[in-house]
Design an enzyme around this catalytic site. Structure first.
Site, PDB file in Angstrom:
ATOM      1  N   ASP A 405       0.854  -1.194   0.000  1.00  0.00           N
ATOM      2  CA  ASP A 405       0.000   0.000   0.000  1.00  0.00           C
ATOM      3  C   ASP A 405       0.887   1.239   0.000  1.00  0.00           C
ATOM      4  O   ASP A 405       2.100   1.143   0.187  1.00  0.00           O
ATOM      5  CB  ASP A 405      -0.873  -0.064   1.262  1.00  0.00           C
ATOM      6  CG  ASP A 405      -1.887   1.050   1.320  1.00  0.00           C
ATOM      7  OD1 ASP A 405      -2.286   1.553   0.256  1.00  0.00           O
ATOM      8  OD2 ASP A 405      -2.286   1.427   2.439  1.00  0.00           O
ATOM      9  N   GLU A 408       2.741   4.965  -3.917  1.00  0.00           N
ATOM     10  CA  GLU A 408       2.789   5.968  -5.008  1.00  0.00           C
ATOM     11  C   GLU A 408       4.151   6.647  -5.102  1.00  0.00           C
ATOM     12  O   GLU A 408       4.516   6.997  -6.237  1.00  0.00           O
ATOM     13  CB  GLU A 408       1.663   6.984  -4.795  1.00  0.00           C
ATOM     14  CG  GLU A 408       0.271   6.415  -5.015  1.00  0.00           C
ATOM     15  CD  GLU A 408      -0.189   5.465  -3.901  1.00  0.00           C
ATOM     16  OE1 GLU A 408       0.313   5.607  -2.769  1.00  0.00           O
ATOM     17  OE2 GLU A 408      -1.026   4.594  -4.167  1.00  0.00           O
ATOM     18  N   ASP A 483      -8.951   4.175  -1.876  1.00  0.00           N
ATOM     19  CA  ASP A 483      -9.853   4.601  -0.796  1.00  0.00           C
ATOM     20  C   ASP A 483     -11.128   5.227  -1.323  1.00  0.00           C
ATOM     21  O   ASP A 483     -11.297   6.445  -1.351  1.00  0.00           O
ATOM     22  CB  ASP A 483      -9.121   5.578   0.123  1.00  0.00           C
ATOM     23  CG  ASP A 483      -7.946   4.907   0.810  1.00  0.00           C
ATOM     24  OD1 ASP A 483      -7.884   3.662   0.794  1.00  0.00           O
ATOM     25  OD2 ASP A 483      -7.097   5.623   1.356  1.00  0.00           O
TER      26      ASP A 483
HETATM   27  C1  GLC Z   1      -4.537   3.402   2.909  1.00  0.00           C
HETATM   28  C2  GLC Z   1      -5.072   2.214   2.121  1.00  0.00           C
HETATM   29  C3  GLC Z   1      -6.105   1.486   2.934  1.00  0.00           C
HETATM   30  C4  GLC Z   1      -5.508   1.082   4.275  1.00  0.00           C
HETATM   31  C5  GLC Z   1      -4.947   2.281   5.005  1.00  0.00           C
HETATM   32  C6  GLC Z   1      -4.193   1.904   6.278  1.00  0.00           C
HETATM   33  O1  GLC Z   1      -5.511   4.356   3.085  1.00  0.00           O
HETATM   34  O2  GLC Z   1      -5.576   2.591   0.877  1.00  0.00           O
HETATM   35  O3  GLC Z   1      -6.574   0.365   2.231  1.00  0.00           O
HETATM   36  O4  GLC Z   1      -6.464   0.461   5.055  1.00  0.00           O
HETATM   37  O5  GLC Z   1      -4.031   2.977   4.154  1.00  0.00           O
HETATM   38  O6  GLC Z   1      -3.156   1.050   6.026  1.00  0.00           O
END
Ligand code: GLC
Length: 799
Positions: A405, A408, A483
């Site tokens: 995650d 980017e 998200d």
């Molecule tokens: C980001 C991700 C989400 C995750 C969060 C905490 O917002 O997109 O899926 O739950 O980080 O790790």
């Protein structure tokens, strides 16, 4: 800011006349008097690369997007010269290059223009950063439509829109917001019944204008790098996607459990909470294959560590969950906490693995753990180190899969939400700034993760999930759309995004079902599940601080509906797995917007909601509250309503009844849909018979079932089972032929054939030309036929 108003902007430079031409096998070089070189490479009969250098030179030829195993080769190649142009001809296409302007025109062999330069290649010196802003403009053809471009949360037909590619952490994004998490600079154009594709392989920020600024022009440009694009000819849209996917790669087959239902939340902890969730799934008999651990399992958000208070013995917990059929997936982010006592930080500092700023210091940014440094995943040594970090997690602790995650990379508390642009990257030996490396950073992270996970789950198959992506990332990881929000509009967005991703070569994709931010009510959750079970990656995930989002969180009526649809997904697993096999092998998109199903029917060109799941199932989600059904467009041909077996004739809009416990669902007439019994998780049951739902049609239709050991690599050595069925229906007769391939022996011996819409009463059954007693093959007396899986021909007639 570059606005691409070429006509107003005076800084544009253009190639002039060609003064030199050289051919080197499948490459053609045209040099202009003012130092522009156009290199045309024939990759395949329908795939051609165009690359432009200025000042008599090209930049090093290097791309992360292109699959090293992409197939190449053509059956015919010729080059002619006339007074005014050069003509390159393959067995599918003709490319004209104008001698005066270097502009190109591509047509089919009947002379129909498919794509044509308007101003063609031009450029601007970028005095701020050095290098060029490279531009291309094309003539927009009459009634041309545009599709593709990754995860754009906007109408599926991009005509009239301008978008750009710069991967971004976009919490709670809105419809039409751009850019989002992915950079996939690939589009499909469709006009006059012919489709083609353009992939602008440039990792700088890129921009696309689809007849937005000027109705007659489609243009694309990049903030640096080279004008380097690939052209793919269809004429069918799915062939364009396949050609693009051949070039940028398809993923290997995932383990079958990866296609089951997955449950996630930010965050399930401590261990007792995870166990409770697992137990509830089994108690309520809601199938589920995987549970996810979000960042809170870590010790202070340090990657590759465990919070031992929350999870005192991770290996034991993971083993226990596995006993009950649950696979555990853990999150790993790119930001490494700046902490002199943290071994990963120490190793990275010692080996100089972190990204640095132009002036020398390590690039620092805030993420969950506070101040972090970021490994330079564009350095092969860093990728190798990162891959090895997974050894303990996968091989010793027994983690089953990993999601990457924030890659980017997302950086908090800065307006740009990412690394400063002067950050340096190795770019595999082509040192660059973040301007060039930004869009591929997450891809290189997940590439390293894939290497490591694959190495240490071997001989099983890896599953890796990423949030950020550039073209080609599909080779390494599945993905989700980030998200989103628990609103009806986001259900619409999820539908469009998944179809768009599939048309962009990235089929292994899903949304956070139910919405990540905020909380859905039961109705929205149920409607989203009814869509999500038809997405290749099927996972509920939510931010948790807005309430619970498990299948049982909305009362028993909703629980029952959700269970029913998750069960349907498990029944359809052999169909879904076959779809994946096709995607993996041929690059065939797993979901087709109906324009891709029938591009000649212009009524499909602006539809967003209806899509084909695989090749033979039509789905159209309900996207508003209190609906008892909806109007939808049924593509041409005959379709069976899945719930009632009523046959409808397509080519028109129709009201379809679908109360809260139904979703509009149709099966193509003639299809043979394979089904497994409902299992609580993949592998729970030994499959004793394969159900074949046979939908009669007058005419012929082909169907396929691919199976193997559902994990591991024996399939690569021939241990797979491929069944092609050909159904031939007549007024009083139906024949099914089976053609088999592969050495995998399935656990079942029998097909259980359920007939739908048979227009005659069965009087005679012949298997492999031998008459069979009706009571032997139809013992249930309800029309169900039991037949050996080895039959080659089943013929049923009225008498
Ligand atoms: C980001 C991700 C989400 C995750 C969060 C905490 O917002 O997109 O899926 O739950 O980080 O790790």
């Amino acid at each position: 800011m570059i606005t691409n108003t070429e006509l107003e902007y005076k800084g544009n430079l253009y190639p002039n006349e060609i003064v030199n031409f050289v051919r080197d096998k499948d490459k053609f070089y045209f040099t202009t008097e003012n130092g522009v070189i156009l290199e045309i490479t024939v990759i395949q009969d329908r795939t051609i690369r165009f690359r432009y250098g200025t000042d008599y030179a090209f930049q090093p030829d290097f791309s992360y997007a292109i699959d090293p195993n992409a197939s190449r080769g053509y059956s015919h190649l010729d080059c002619l010269e006339t007074k005014t142009e050069y003509i390159i001809e393959t067995s599918k296409l003709q490319v004209l290059i104008d001698k005066k302007t270097l502009r190109t025109q591509i047509s089919d062999l009947n002379g129909n223009i498919i794509n044509e330069d308007e101003l063609g290649f031009h450029w601007e010196e970028n005095y701020e950063h050095g290098g060029n802003t490279v531009k291309m403009s094309k003539i927009t053809q009459h009634t041309e439509s545009f599709y593709g471009m990754g995860d754009k949360a906007t109408h599926s037909n991009l005509k009239g829109k301008r978008v750009n590619n710069w991967v971004m952490d976009q919490y709670a994004y809105a419809k039409d917001q751009d850019p989002l998490y992915k950079a996939i600079p690939f589009y499909i154009g469709l006009h006059s019944g012919q489709a083609y594709g353009v992939f602008f392989d440039n990792s700088f920020r890129t921009h696309f204008d689809f007849a937005h600024e000027r109705r007659s022009t489609t243009s694309f440009w990049g903030d640096g790098g080279e004008m380097n694009y690939y052209f793919f000819y269809g004429p069918e849209m799915h062939k364009v996607v396949r050609a693009y996917t051949n070039l940028t790669g398809a993923p290997e087959l995932p383990p079958l459990w990866a296609l089951g239902y997955h449950q996630s939340k930010w965050s399930y902890f401590p261990e007792s909470n995870v166990k409770e969730i697992a137990k509830k799934f089994r108690d309520l008999k809601i199938p589920c294959d995987a549970l996810y651990l979000d960042i809170d399992y870590m010790d202070g958000f340090r990657c590759f560590t465990w919070d031992k208070k929350k999870f005192p013995e991770p290996k034991r917990m993971i083993d226990e969950l596995y006993e009950d059929g649950f696979k555990t997936v853990v999150m790993i982010d790119p930001g490494i906490k700046v902490d002199k006592d943290y071994w990963i930080y120490q190793e990275a500092v010692e080996n100089d693995y972190f990204c640095k700023r132009a002036d020398g210091p390590r690039m620092k940014g805030k993420v969950w753990p506070g101040e972090c440094n970021f490994p330079d995943f564009t350095n092969p040594a860093v990728r190798e180190w990162w891959a090895e970090l997974y050894k303990e997690f996968m091989a010793e602790i027994g983690v089953h899969a990993v999601w990457n995650d924030m890659n980017e990379p997302a950086v908090m508390e800065v307006p740009t939400k990412t690394a400063p642009l002067d950050t340096r990257h190795d770019y595999d030996g082509h040192p660059s700034s973040h301007r060039k490396a930004h869009n591929i950073y997450g891809m290189q992270m997940v590439r390293a993760t894939y290497e490591g996970v694959k190495r240490y789950v071997y001989p099983k198959r890896p599953l890796v999930i990423t949030r950020a992506a550039y073209s080609g990332t599909q080779r390494f990881a599945s993905t989700w759309t980030g998200d989103n929000v628990a609103t009806w509009e986001h259900l619409w967005i999820a539908n469009v995004q998944m179809q768009r991703m599939c048309m962009s070569g990235y089929s292994f994709v899903g949304s956070d079902i139910g919405g990540f931010a905020e909380q859905p009510n039961g109705e929205l959750f149920a409607r989203w599940i009814q869509l999500g079970i038809f997405h290749p990656f099927c996972r509920v995930h939510s931010s948790g601080d807005h309430g619970d989002q498990e299948p049982w969180s909305f009362g028993t009526e909703i629980t029952d509906i959700v269970r029913k649809f998750i069960e349907l997904r498990y029944e359809l697993l052999p169909y879904l797995y076959t779809m994946f096999w096709r995607y993996s092998k041929e690059g065939t998109p797993m979901l087709l917007p109906i324009v891709c199903y029938d591009q000649e029917d212009t009524q499909t060109h602006f539809r967003t909601d209806e899509f084909i799941f695989g090749e033979q199932i039509l789905v159209c989600p309900i996207q508003e509250p209190n609906a008892k059904g909806r109007r939808m467009y049924i593509p041409r041909g005959d379709w069976y309503n899945y719930w009632t077996d009523e046959v409808v004739e397509g080519g028109k809009e129709k009201w379809v009844v679908a109360d809260i416990d139904k979703v509009p669902l149709f099966i193509k007439a003639g299809a043979i849909i394979p089904k497994y019994p409902v299992q609580q998780y993949v592998g729970e049951l030994e499959i004793k018979e394969l159900i074949l739902d046979v939908y009669f049609t007058e005419g012929t239709e082909n169907s396929t079932v691919y199976e193997d050991a559902e994990d591991g690599y024996a399939y690569e050595n021939g241990k797979f089972s491929l069944r092609n069925f050909k159904l031939l229906g007549k007024e009083k007769e139906m024949t099914i032929q089976q053609f088999k391939d592969g050495a995998f022996i399935t656990t079942y011996e029998t097909f259980k054939i359920k007939l739908h819409g048979l227009p005659f009463k069965i009087g005679k059954v012949e298997i492999d030309n031998e008459k069979t007693a009706i009571k032997d093959v139809m013992p249930d007396g309800d029309g169900t036929i039991y037949v050996s899986k080895d039959f080659t021909q089943l013929r049923i007639t009225e008498e």
